[in-house]
Design a protein around this motif. Structure first.
Motif, short mmCIF file in Angstrom:
data_model
loop_
_atom_site.label_atom_id
_atom_site.label_comp_id
_atom_site.label_asym_id
_atom_site.label_seq_id
_atom_site.Cartn_x
_atom_site.Cartn_y
_atom_site.Cartn_z
N SER A 290 15.50 -9.93 40.74
CA SER A 290 15.78 -10.29 42.13
C SER A 290 15.94 -11.80 42.28
O SER A 290 15.00 -12.55 42.00
CB SER A 290 14.65 -9.81 43.04
OG SER A 290 14.73 -10.40 44.32
N PRO A 291 17.10 -12.29 42.73
CA PRO A 291 17.25 -13.73 42.96
C PRO A 291 16.27 -14.26 44.00
O PRO A 291 15.81 -15.41 43.89
CB PRO A 291 18.70 -13.85 43.45
CG PRO A 291 19.39 -12.64 42.91
CD PRO A 291 18.36 -11.56 42.92
N ALA A 295 13.60 -17.21 43.24
CA ALA A 295 13.44 -18.44 44.02
C ALA A 295 12.00 -18.61 44.46
O ALA A 295 11.43 -19.72 44.39
CB ALA A 295 14.37 -18.40 45.23
N GLY A 296 11.37 -17.52 44.89
CA GLY A 296 9.97 -17.60 45.31
C GLY A 296 9.05 -17.95 44.16
O GLY A 296 8.11 -18.74 44.32
N ALA A 297 9.31 -17.37 42.97
CA ALA A 297 8.47 -17.66 41.81
C ALA A 297 8.60 -19.12 41.38
O ALA A 297 7.60 -19.79 41.07
CB ALA A 297 8.84 -16.74 40.66
N LEU A 298 9.82 -19.63 41.36
CA LEU A 298 10.02 -21.03 40.96
C LEU A 298 9.35 -21.97 41.95
O LEU A 298 8.70 -22.95 41.55
CB LEU A 298 11.52 -21.32 40.85
CG LEU A 298 12.29 -20.53 39.78
CD1 LEU A 298 13.76 -20.94 39.78
CD2 LEU A 298 11.69 -20.72 38.41
N TRP A 360 10.72 -23.21 33.46
CA TRP A 360 12.06 -23.35 32.88
C TRP A 360 12.45 -22.08 32.13
O TRP A 360 13.59 -21.60 32.26
CB TRP A 360 12.10 -24.55 31.95
CG TRP A 360 13.36 -24.65 31.15
CD1 TRP A 360 13.52 -24.45 29.81
CD2 TRP A 360 14.66 -24.98 31.64
NE1 TRP A 360 14.83 -24.62 29.43
CE2 TRP A 360 15.55 -24.95 30.54
CE3 TRP A 360 15.17 -25.29 32.92
CZ2 TRP A 360 16.91 -25.22 30.67
CZ3 TRP A 360 16.53 -25.55 33.05
CH2 TRP A 360 17.37 -25.52 31.93
N PHE A 361 11.52 -21.50 31.36
CA PHE A 361 11.82 -20.27 30.64
C PHE A 361 12.24 -19.15 31.61
O PHE A 361 13.14 -18.37 31.31
CB PHE A 361 10.59 -19.79 29.85
CG PHE A 361 10.11 -20.72 28.78
CD1 PHE A 361 10.93 -21.71 28.26
CD2 PHE A 361 8.81 -20.62 28.29
CE1 PHE A 361 10.47 -22.58 27.27
CE2 PHE A 361 8.35 -21.47 27.31
CZ PHE A 361 9.17 -22.46 26.80
N THR A 362 11.58 -19.10 32.75
CA THR A 362 11.91 -18.07 33.74
C THR A 362 13.32 -18.26 34.28
O THR A 362 14.08 -17.30 34.44
CB THR A 362 10.89 -18.11 34.90
OG1 THR A 362 9.57 -17.92 34.37
CG2 THR A 362 11.18 -17.02 35.92
N ALA A 363 13.68 -19.50 34.56
CA ALA A 363 15.04 -19.79 35.04
C ALA A 363 16.06 -19.44 33.96
O ALA A 363 17.13 -18.87 34.27
CB ALA A 363 15.14 -21.26 35.44
#
Length: 385
Positions: A290-291, A295-298, A360-363
């Motif tokens: 989910s984008p 966004a919420g996680a970042l 960064w890994f998540t992105a």
């Protein structure tokens, strides 16, 4: 004013995690406390281990040997599902079993890879389950375990005794990951810390809690409960197979998840790039692709992990003092994980930098998925389009 509010938000987040997130940071759920005093393996207990393996020739001999040397008073067999390996994994396993005089206790099945709509590991596990269902005598438990781990001799008996006493339908152990290289020492304890933050073990083990999870390295399952839940086809597309199985099985009865010192990962992560590959394979799957959740996680990682030290070092009062307190709480929460891996507690103050890497890994995980290369594992891209 805005900076002060951000600092307060970070502090509030850490106070919540420390006090209300099931004590995840204390590492109290451990397999040495799983089996109650006096619990024993039932007479005549029967367990079949199912080991999916794809190109694991370097480690499979150690793994199979550790299984065949389990100090288990009942009947115990090993089924290796060779998932289209090209490096002779099956031959190495057979040779090791013969060396121990236990060739009759090892069955090797061949798998030509997953069908459409299946991830590779779950397809291989299902191949093993289908074989087990055809046995004349059905086992009391099925032990799903990875091909790159090694068991200490008492583990299986401890698991079966504990699962019998507690009546669990799924009992799983988070194996002790390798922590030898510089990259592993900096990033492996944080991986375990983040996992426990998302799936607090005490909440997982509480039948009243909706939190469900598991660790895929070691999962002891009651086969009749798995069948009643719909079997592995119910989670065939799951990239994070262990937590999907945990959620499936918790609907059937109690589950249990804990740490262990007696099952070790054999897979090395010598470089930062190896850690990145491990995390990016499934990080975006954790966010349901989910984008919005991405966004919420970042944003959450930035506020919770990165803001406190930035405010503490560069901020002005009162944001500086608030940020420092949040940073101290963060470090304190991380210290038990470092101690579990025998590392200096001083490393805890570097957690914001480590968290920045995981952010960064998540992105990167999301970016690879959007390019159609998500869920990479040994030449397969398994994330759904």
């Amino acid at each position: 004013m805005v900076l002060t509010l951000l600092a307060l938000a970070a502090l509030a987040a850490w106070l919540y995690l420390l006090i209300f997130n099931s004590g995840f940071w204390r590492l109290t759920e451990h397999d040495r406390r799983f089996a109650p005093a006096g619990a024993v393996v039932p007479q005549g207990a029967h367990v079949v281990a199912i080991v999916p393996a794809r190109d694991e020739a370097e480690v499979i001999a150690t793994s199979v040997a550790s299984l065949l040397q389990q100090e288990f008073p009942g009947r115990f067999e090993v089924v290796l599902v060779d998932d289209d390996s090209t490096d002779g994994t099956a031959d190495v396993a057979r040779a090791k079993a013969a060396e121990f005089g236990a060739a009759e206790r090892l069955t090797v099945l061949q798998s030509g890879g997953p069908s459409d709509g299946w991830t590779g590991k779950i397809a291989a596990m299902h191949r093993g389950v289908t074989y087990v269902r055809g046995l004349e005598k059905q086992p009391d438990f099925v032990l799903f375990c990875d091909a790159d781990i090694a068991f200490a001799p008492p583990v299986l008996s401890r698991l079966v005794a504990g699962a019998t006493a507690r009546g669990t339908v799924l009992s799983s152990l988070m194996v002790k990951l390798r922590c030898e290289s510089a990259a592993e020492k900096w990033f492996v304890p944080a991986f375990v810390f983040f996992f426990q933050m998302l799936y607090p073990f005490r909440a997982v083990n509480d039948p009243k809690s909706k939190v469900a999870g598991a660790a895929g390295g070691v999962m002891l399952v009651r086969p009749e409960a798995l069948a009643e839940a719909g079997g592995l086809p119910a989670i065939r597309e799951a990239l994070i197979d262990d937590c999907a199985l945990g959620a499936l099985m918790k609907r059937q009865g109690p589950i249990w998840l804990g740490l262990t010192d007696d099952v070790h990962s054999l897979r090395p992560y010598p470089r930062l790039a190896d850690i990145e590959k491990m995390v990016t394979r499934s990080a975006y799957a954790q966010l349901d692709y989910s984008p919005v959740k991405l966004a919420g996680a970042l944003l959450g990682m930035i506020v919770v992990y990165l803001a406190p030290p930035l405010f503490a070092i560069f901020g002005a009062p009162p944001a500086r003092e608030i940020g420092l307190v949040a940073w101290m709480i963060m470090a304190q929460a991380y210290m038990p994980s470092l101690r579990f891996y025998g590392l200096s507690r001083a490393r805890a103050f570097a957690l914001p930098l480590i968290a920045a890497c995981y952010t960064w890994f998540t992105a990167v995980s999301a970016w690879r998925h959007m390019r159609g290369r998500g869920g990479e594992w040994k030449g397969r891209f398994q994330a759904p389009a």
